[in-house]
Motif scaffolding. Structure first.
Motif, PDB file in Angstrom:
ATOM      1  N   TRP A  30       4.330  -1.718   8.660  1.00  0.00           N
ATOM      2  CA  TRP A  30       3.437  -1.968   7.575  1.00  0.00           C
ATOM      3  C   TRP A  30       3.234  -3.425   7.618  1.00  0.00           C
ATOM      4  O   TRP A  30       2.210  -3.910   7.264  1.00  0.00           O
ATOM      5  N   GLU A  41       1.498  -3.885  -1.774  1.00  0.00           N
ATOM      6  CA  GLU A  41       1.313  -2.408  -1.112  1.00  0.00           C
ATOM      7  C   GLU A  41       2.509  -1.831  -0.611  1.00  0.00           C
ATOM      8  O   GLU A  41       2.578  -0.611  -0.791  1.00  0.00           O
ATOM      9  N   ARG A  91       3.946   1.727  -1.584  1.00  0.00           N
ATOM     10  CA  ARG A  91       4.526   3.032  -0.743  1.00  0.00           C
ATOM     11  C   ARG A  91       5.820   3.159  -0.686  1.00  0.00           C
ATOM     12  O   ARG A  91       6.224   4.315  -0.585  1.00  0.00           O
TER      13      ARG A  91
END
Length: 144
Positions: free
Chosen positions: A33, A42, A46
């Motif tokens: 990521w 983000e 997640r």
């Protein structure tokens, strides 16, 4: 009481924390990521944790902090372009223009000069390179 009469100690079940539940199983996914450019917000989403919790885990768990590390601008913007920087200096470009081309801040540029001898040598070398001057001609001056 003698040792033989003591009751055996029972192992308490380990209580899983949010870190154990949500982060540890995904530790291998997080560097992917990061490389994809995901922000901390983000990544927190997640992992199903709050952004503040992510910061807390970063401070408390060195392994987590390590997988969250992003490359510096030295690694992404400057070091891969040292040959270009040398060429720009040869062409007579000044440091301010190079800083803009590299999309880094002035402070960062000077910090990298202090930290990285290869860049410091390149800048030092650039000062000794004569800057090519544009030829002055009557035509260029007066458009004739």
């Amino acid at each position: 009481m003698s040792k033989n009469n003591e009751k055996p100690k029972r192992n308490k079940p380990r209580i899983l924390t949010k870190y154990d539940q949500f982060v540890v199983p995904r530790l291998k996914d997080i560097p992917v990521w990061v490389r994809e450019g995901a922000t901390d917000e983000e990544i927190a989403k997640r992992l199903n944790i709050h952004i503040w919790t992510l910061g807390d885990y970063r401070r408390k768990h060195p392994k987590f902090a390590e997988v969250l590390e992003r490359p510096t601008k030295w690694e992404t913007h400057v070091y891969p372009r040292l040959a270009e920087i040398q060429k720009w200096f040869e062409e007579g470009m000044n440091a301010e223009d190079i800083i803009k081309k590299l999309d880094i801040g002035k402070t960062t540029w000077y910090e990298y000069i202090d930290k990285h001898p290869i860049l410091a040598e390149l800048v030092k070398w650039s000062r000794s390179v004569p800057i090519p001057r544009r030829k002055f001609t009557f035509e260029s001056r007066y458009g004739v």
